[in-house]
Design an enzyme around this catalytic site. Structure first.
Site, PDB file in Angstrom:
ATOM      1  CB  ALA A  10      -0.936   0.017   1.209  1.00  0.00           C
ATOM      2  N   GLY A  14       5.112   0.264  -3.205  1.00  0.00           N
ATOM      3  CA  GLY A  14       4.297  -0.943  -3.285  1.00  0.00           C
ATOM      4  C   GLY A  14       3.144  -0.853  -4.257  1.00  0.00           C
ATOM      5  NE  ARG A  82      17.557   8.790   1.394  1.00  0.00           N
ATOM      6  CZ  ARG A  82      18.288   9.686   0.725  1.00  0.00           C
ATOM      7  NH1 ARG A  82      18.814  10.712   1.359  1.00  0.00           N
ATOM      8  NH2 ARG A  82      18.474   9.564  -0.570  1.00  0.00           N
ATOM      9  CG  ASN A  95      12.595   1.203   7.037  1.00  0.00           C
ATOM     10  OD1 ASN A  95      11.512   1.533   7.508  1.00  0.00           O
ATOM     11  ND2 ASN A  95      13.095   1.762   5.946  1.00  0.00           N
ATOM     12  CB  ILE A 118      12.650  -2.764  -2.440  1.00  0.00           C
ATOM     13  CG1 ILE A 118      12.567  -3.561  -3.747  1.00  0.00           C
ATOM     14  CG2 ILE A 118      12.569  -1.271  -2.704  1.00  0.00           C
ATOM     15  CD1 ILE A 118      11.270  -3.348  -4.516  1.00  0.00           C
ATOM     16  CG  ASN A 120      16.999   2.229   0.718  1.00  0.00           C
ATOM     17  OD1 ASN A 120      17.943   1.525   0.380  1.00  0.00           O
ATOM     18  ND2 ASN A 120      16.395   3.052  -0.114  1.00  0.00           N
ATOM     19  CG  ASP A 151      22.169   2.072  -7.112  1.00  0.00           C
ATOM     20  OD1 ASP A 151      21.612   3.133  -6.780  1.00  0.00           O
ATOM     21  OD2 ASP A 151      22.425   1.152  -6.309  1.00  0.00           O
ATOM     22  CG  HIS A 179      20.639   0.580  -3.089  1.00  0.00           C
ATOM     23  ND1 HIS A 179      20.572   1.133  -4.339  1.00  0.00           N
ATOM     24  CD2 HIS A 179      19.427   0.804  -2.506  1.00  0.00           C
ATOM     25  CE1 HIS A 179      19.367   1.656  -4.530  1.00  0.00           C
ATOM     26  NE2 HIS A 179      18.655   1.473  -3.430  1.00  0.00           N
TER      27      HIS A 179
END
Length: 342
Positions: A10, A14, A82, A95, A118, A120, A151, A179
């Site tokens: 959501a 996503g 972020r 996270n 995915i 971070n 990237d 990353h």
């Protein structure tokens, strides 16, 4: 029959990611999981006239178990994005626990699934997932992917802007390392030599810096309203689609990903691990167990690591890789320490 589960369906990444997988011809069942709002997202997507069946789950009533059970591919964009002024350390504090809990669910309910991370900071969240899977004795290095594809996507786009006659789709830039920031090392000397050799040292440095900190451009442009969501969703889908194609016996697919190297039986992993830790890493740093490298995909997942690209980089890229490994060792250790302390 392929079931794909999106954990964090959501959110800003996503939702577009789920939309693309609803359109994917390989996917027969798409399971969406999130802590809020996901029934509405699922209902919206269910009106699209493709054959993919939609399932939507919230945490209550064993929602995570239902979303993960029988899944072939689990993609994790869950967590907070972020915001301006936030570092990846700030992101980690929020996270890490989310990723830990989802990884525990995968270990219990989808232990044989391919997992694309995915969320971070990838340099630390992927080791969290690995440690959880190890504790449950279901860790398979061939099936764990840190999504660094964005990237590569940015590198192709940005170098194309400096090219006189080629579009972004003409480039296939490999990005090594990790990353985040200076752990990101685009290898333009191999992917775009005809463009790269014409640039001054200042232009080369600016190009590399733009790839390393491209996310900041988006955060600034969105003026506090978010980070890279659409481009990240595309990047996650690009890797996920490539993996689904490989699972369905499409040969010769090569993508870049943040892959586990230490004690791995993947072809090329030992050579990559040895090269990185003996020739790139500072002797005082802890070992670098993960690294973004090009990999060959198959129905088993990661079939081979194309580690020899490390031997082909130019002198400046080698310097950048040494900087990257110094930071990566700390990032990786942070993820593994989080699980050791929890």
């Amino acid at each position: 029959m392929v079931k794909v589960t999106v954990c964090g369906a959501a959110g800003g990444i996503g939702q577009p990611l789920s939309l693309m997988f609803k359109l994917n011809p390989y996917v027969t069942t798409l399971a969406l999981y999130d802590v809020v709002n996901v029934p509405g997202v699922g209902k919206d997507l269910s009106h699209i006239d493709t054959d993919t069946k939609l399932e939507s789950y919230l945490p209550e009533n064993d929602g995570l178990e239902k979303a993960l059970t029988g899944s072939d591919l689990v993609i994790i964009p869950a967590g907070v994005p972020r915001k301006p002024g936030m570092t990846r350390d700030d992101l980690f504090a929020i996270n890490a626990g989310i990723i830990r809990d989802l990884a525990n669910g995968i270990a219990q309910f989808a232990p044989s699934a391919f997992v694309l991370v995915i969320s971070n900071p990838v340099n630390s969240t992927v080791p969290i997932v690995a440690e959880i899977l190890k504790k449950s004795n279901v860790f398979n290095p061939q099936k764990l992917f840190g999504v660094t594809t964005l990237d590569c996507v940015r590198a192709n786009t940005f170098v194309a802007e400096l090219s006189k006659d080629k579009e972004a789709s003409a480039f296939d830039t490999r990005v090594l390392g990790g990353h985040s920031g200076e752990t990101i090392v685009p290898v333009f000397s191999q992917s775009a030599p005809e463009v790269y050799k014409e640039l001054s040292d200042e232009q080369k440095a600016a190009l590399v810096h733009r790839v390393q900190f491209g996310g900041d451009e988006v955060v600034k442009a969105k003026n506090g309203a978010g980070s890279a969501t659409l481009s990240m969703a595309y990047a996650g889908y690009k890797l996920g689609h490539a993996l689904l194609a490989a699972i369905n016996d499409t040969p010769g697919i090569i993508e870049s990903t943040f892959v586990y190297l230490k004690d791995s039986k993947i072809k090329g992993a030992t050579e990559a691990y040895k090269y990185i830790n003996e020739k790139l890493k500072d002797s005082d740093s802890s070992d670098v167990d993960f690294f973004a490298l090009p990999v060959v995909l198959s129905s088993n997942g990661i079939e081979e690591i194309k580690w020899d690209i490390l031997e082909k980089v130019d002198a400046k890229e080698t310097e950048l890789l040494k900087i990257a490994t110094g930071q990566l060792s700390k990032n990786i250790a942070k993820g593994t320490a989080f699980i050791a302390g929890n």
